[in-house]
Design a protein around this motif. Structure first.
Motif, PDB file in Angstrom:
ATOM      1  N   VAL A  35       9.121  -3.232  12.067  1.00  0.00           N
ATOM      2  CA  VAL A  35       8.345  -4.754  11.406  1.00  0.00           C
ATOM      3  C   VAL A  35       8.835  -4.810   9.850  1.00  0.00           C
ATOM      4  O   VAL A  35       8.690  -5.976   9.826  1.00  0.00           O
ATOM      5  N   THR A  36       8.708  -4.395   9.274  1.00  0.00           N
ATOM      6  CA  THR A  36       8.976  -4.709   7.654  1.00  0.00           C
ATOM      7  C   THR A  36      10.646  -5.204   7.679  1.00  0.00           C
ATOM      8  O   THR A  36       9.980  -6.043   7.036  1.00  0.00           O
ATOM      9  N   GLY A  37      11.416  -5.051   7.940  1.00  0.00           N
ATOM     10  CA  GLY A  37      13.054  -5.553   8.419  1.00  0.00           C
ATOM     11  C   GLY A  37      12.701  -6.712   8.503  1.00  0.00           C
ATOM     12  O   GLY A  37      13.325  -8.124   7.857  1.00  0.00           O
ATOM     13  N   ILE A  38      11.919  -7.016  10.034  1.00  0.00           N
ATOM     14  CA  ILE A  38      11.592  -7.962  10.534  1.00  0.00           C
ATOM     15  C   ILE A  38      11.108  -9.115   9.488  1.00  0.00           C
ATOM     16  O   ILE A  38      11.085 -10.957   9.469  1.00  0.00           O
ATOM     17  N   ILE A  39       9.878  -8.734   9.006  1.00  0.00           N
ATOM     18  CA  ILE A  39       9.447  -9.839   7.851  1.00  0.00           C
ATOM     19  C   ILE A  39       9.848 -10.118   6.636  1.00  0.00           C
ATOM     20  O   ILE A  39       9.999 -11.408   6.263  1.00  0.00           O
ATOM     21  N   LEU A  94      15.912  -1.849   1.591  1.00  0.00           N
ATOM     22  CA  LEU A  94      16.099  -3.831   2.889  1.00  0.00           C
ATOM     23  C   LEU A  94      16.614  -4.713   1.430  1.00  0.00           C
ATOM     24  O   LEU A  94      16.946  -5.443   2.265  1.00  0.00           O
ATOM     25  N   VAL A  95      14.746  -4.884   0.971  1.00  0.00           N
ATOM     26  CA  VAL A  95      15.353  -5.718  -0.068  1.00  0.00           C
ATOM     27  C   VAL A  95      16.558  -6.676  -1.135  1.00  0.00           C
ATOM     28  O   VAL A  95      16.891  -7.115  -1.284  1.00  0.00           O
ATOM     29  N   SER A  96      16.799  -4.855  -1.183  1.00  0.00           N
ATOM     30  CA  SER A  96      17.862  -4.970  -2.531  1.00  0.00           C
ATOM     31  C   SER A  96      18.862  -5.405  -1.248  1.00  0.00           C
ATOM     32  O   SER A  96      20.021  -5.762  -2.429  1.00  0.00           O
ATOM     33  N   GLU A  97      19.466  -4.934  -0.629  1.00  0.00           N
ATOM     34  CA  GLU A  97      20.596  -5.823   0.373  1.00  0.00           C
ATOM     35  C   GLU A  97      20.916  -6.726   0.703  1.00  0.00           C
ATOM     36  O   GLU A  97      21.622  -7.601   0.755  1.00  0.00           O
TER      37      GLU A  97
END
Length: 352
Positions: free
Chosen positions: A269-273, A222-225
């Motif tokens: 949850v992780t993506g929203i954060i 998710l972060v790498s995107e």
């Protein structure tokens, strides 16, 4: 432009994602088909609708600092029109992705601060028409159309804007989405005027949203995107390719057909954060610098990307925003240093 953003980022996406909810069977399940069949809970689309609504409000908050107006735009010079045309050409015809994304960002920076003239319109029209005919690419047409519709969009009321928004949505679904998937528009034997035809042709978007959410990608993916070039450095597989592996037969994948990305991959949850922190950090950065050049470039970027909000991952927006800000700061630095250099030269000449 605020009404434009409210319509395309807040009103239309929740309406679009609630549609499958009303196609559920007695088991509260929705059947979706695009080369493969998927059975999805109707409540998932209710969740998508609500989350897109929240995401839309979040984007409006993010853009508040721009006042939703392109400030102090100037007429372009012949040199700038040539540069803009070259940048537009490079983005669509150069296969080196790192180079293309830089010139892509430059187009937003130039058009955000300067009003393009007839030369640019002619150049962009021919490039867009070529891309539509030979590469099945619809984005250049939309990009060019929005450049020369800004003044009109600012003047029309909500009612007309809503009608044009719906018309654009039908255009995206009936024409652009089938072409993107390698399918000839209106090739179905069913009546094209029926709502079933409309629903069938938006199935790929719904399946893409479902798969993006269901695969529940990890933190690093998710972060790498969001971070430029991170996927290449970490050697991560494209999310779009991963969706294709799960959602499409191999022979269809080999034809180059894909579902596309979707913001739903960040609806855990992780993506929203991750998304929230990214927007907050970028917002703080914009408050710190406060340059019209950056604000205008970002505002114009979100104007152009608004029609794609229902089917393009928010991470792609953030990645482009980071690149646009970085290149804008380089331009600001060069401009300010040139001013200092000229000022010093004048002072030296006066003293002499």
């Amino acid at each position: 432009m605020k009404k434009y953003f409210i319509l395309l980022y807040i009103i239309l996406p929740p309406i679009f994602y609630i549609i499958p909810y009303f196609f559920a069977n007695e088991n509260n399940e929705v059947t979706l088909h695009f080369f493969k069949t998927f059975i999805v809970s109707k409540y998932l689309f209710l969740q998508f609708s609500i989350t897109y609504l929240a995401l839309g409000f979040f984007l409006i908050w993010f853009l508040n600092g721009t006042n939703f107006n392109l400030e102090k735009r100037k007429p372009t010079s012949l040199l700038l029109e040539v540069i803009l045309s070259i940048c537009f050409f490079i983005y669509f015809f150069v296969s080196i992705s790192y180079l293309a994304i830089i010139f892509y960002a430059i187009t937003y920076i130039i058009i955000g601060s300067y009003k393009p003239g007839k030369l640019v319109f002619i150049a962009l029209f021919f490039i867009s028409f070529y891309q539509l005919l030979f590469n099945n690419s619809r984005f250049p047409i939309i990009y060019t159309g929005l450049i020369y519709s800004l003044g009109y969009i600012q003047l029309i009321n909500y009612k007309r804007l809503f009608i044009y928004g719906l018309a654009s949505l039908f255009f995206l679904i009936y024409i652009l989405q089938p072409l993107r998937s390698g399918i000839l528009p209106f090739s179905s034997q069913s009546e094209i005027s029926s709502f079933i035809y409309f629903y069938q042709h938006i199935n790929p978007i719904y399946i893409g949203a479902y798969l993006s959410y269901d695969l529940n990608f990890g933190f690093t993916v998710l972060v790498s995107e969001i971070i430029p070039f991170a996927k290449s450095v970490l050697n991560y597989e494209s999310v779009i390719d991963r969706l294709a592996e799960v959602g499409l037969p191999k022979d269809i994948i080999d034809l180059g057909i894909r579902h596309g990305s979707n913001s739903s991959m960040y609806f855990h949850v992780t993506g929203i954060i991750i998304i929230s922190l990214s927007f907050f950090l970028i917002k703080k950065l914009l408050i710190f610098f406060r340059y019209n050049l950056i604000n205008n470039a970002l505002l114009f970027y979100f104007i152009v990307q608004a029609p794609f909000f229902i089917r393009r991952a928010i991470a792609s927006y953030l990645l482009d925003v980071i690149v646009i800000i970085f290149i804008s700061l380089i331009f600001v630095f060069i401009k300010q240093n040139n001013k200092k250099y000229l000022k010093n030269m004048v002072q030296v000449n006066v003293k002499s």
